[in-house]
Enzyme design. Structure first.
Site, PDB file in Angstrom:
ATOM      1  CG  HIS A  92      29.922 121.812 -19.857  1.00 60.04           C
ATOM      2  ND1 HIS A  92      29.593 122.892 -20.624  1.00 60.04           N
ATOM      3  CD2 HIS A  92      31.234 121.951 -19.567  1.00 60.04           C
ATOM      4  CE1 HIS A  92      30.652 123.672 -20.795  1.00 60.04           C
ATOM      5  NE2 HIS A  92      31.665 123.110 -20.163  1.00 60.04           N
ATOM      6  NE  ARG A 103      33.467 127.192 -23.434  1.00 59.80           N
ATOM      7  CZ  ARG A 103      34.166 126.787 -22.389  1.00 59.80           C
ATOM      8  NH1 ARG A 103      34.430 125.495 -22.244  1.00 59.80           N
ATOM      9  NH2 ARG A 103      34.600 127.647 -21.486  1.00 59.80           N
ATOM     10  CD  GLU A 155      26.917 122.691 -22.670  1.00 59.04           C
ATOM     11  OE1 GLU A 155      27.101 123.312 -21.597  1.00 59.04           O
ATOM     12  OE2 GLU A 155      27.817 122.079 -23.260  1.00 59.04           O
TER      13      GLU A 155
END
Length: 319
Positions: free
Chosen positions: A280, A232, A261
């Site tokens: 991601h 994360r 993000e």
């Protein structure tokens, strides 16, 4: 009785087909923001959730809600305490991403140590001989520090040890000594950053882990060491990472996740030669997406069939 399942964001058709095979009605969400879920969940019995925020307000709006099934291993976007108070199960699919993410991390280890992305870019710019002054690093015998030795961390260790011949160093405050394989050296938080040639982060996003990796850790690392984060983004202090990279305290980083993000276009990490960035995507394979959707759907089926789910992450006060 017909149940209605809210799906705020697209999932693999295999998960949807499984739910339909039980006669459930699928309600595709109007968006992935909190206000969208509050509006959409009113007449639903379950949510098959990806990254949308499942807050207390969303849960309260779902008067018929019995389960929120997370599509994947993480569940930090679900208010677990509120769900428990309201008698709503929250579940995840803890092993759905394990092998896929571990494979991706192995690729990250190879990419950062061999400077593959940088060489690719320089060659396309016409500099074939850039390689002569920017050599890579062999991995056999190098120390891989794994911070967080859960399912993914252990799978990364197995692949790196048997596949690449790396020495495995591990840190996890929740494990006992007997939980580690024979080939892993157990380290303290301080020593793992000091010893490792490559650090890969695999800790969960809980309160105590937010920005836990910062200048203290970077200053403790070897100047030749690399940092990989496919966990994360919030576990790293990005400002301090940028400073450490600029000051050459560490050799480079591979980042699949970010504090924000998507990251802003002017984020310095996106333009540094010694940083590889990806959007991601560690679990973004066809096989993994199917597995996450099917496992989340199977949890919904269990709960709506008055069975206990296989992978609960809360303990609801059943209404």
């Amino acid at each position: 009785m017909s149940y209605r399942i809210l799906i705020p964001q697209a999932v693999a058709k295999e998960g949807i087909e499984l739910l339909k095979s039980y006669g459930f009605e699928i309600k595709n969400g109007s968006g992935a923001k909190e206000e969208d879920l509050i509006k959409d969940v009113v007449d639903c019995d379950a949510i098959l959730l990806r990254t949308a925020p499942c807050t207390e307000a969303v849960l309260k709006a779902g008067k018929n809600l019995k389960i929120v099934a997370r599509h994947g291993a993480g569940y930090n976007n679900v208010d677990l305490a509120a769900a428990a108070r309201l008698g709503i199960w929250a579940t995840n699919a803890p092993d759905s991403t394990t092998n896929t993410v571990a494979e991706f991390v192995l690729g990250a280890i190879l990419a950062i140590s061999k400077k593959i992305f940088l060489m690719n870019r320089k060659m396309k710019e016409g500099d074939f001989f850039f390689k002569n002054t920017h050599k890579g690093m062999d991995l056999t015998g190098k120390k891989l520090g794994i911070v967080g030795f859960g399912r993914i961390g252990r799978k990364v260790a197995q692949k790196a040890f048997y596949g690449l011949g790396m020495k495995i160093f591990a840190y996890d405050p929740y494990l006992r000594e007997e939980d580690y394989p024979d080939y892993a050296t157990i380290c303290s938080w301080e020593n793992i950053f000091k010893e490792a040639d490559i650090i890969t982060l695999h800790m969960p996003l809980v309160k105590e882990n937010i920005r836990c990796v910062g200048m203290k850790e970077f200053s403790n690392m070897k100047e030749s060491a690399y940092l990989i984060n496919c966990a994360r983004g919030e576990v790293i202090n990005e400002e301090e990472l940028i400073l450490a990279l600029n000051e050459k305290l560490i050799a480079g980083a591979f980042l699949d996740v970010f504090e924000e993000e998507p990251p802003k276009n002017d984020n310095p990490l996106l333009s540094m030669d010694n940083v590889i960035t990806t959007p991601h995507m560690a679990s973004n394979t066809e096989e993994c997406m199917i597995l996450m959707a099917v496992q989340a759907a199977s949890e919904i089926i269990k709960v709506l069939s008055n069975e206990k789910p296989s992978w609960p992450v809360n303990n609801p006060l059943i209404k």
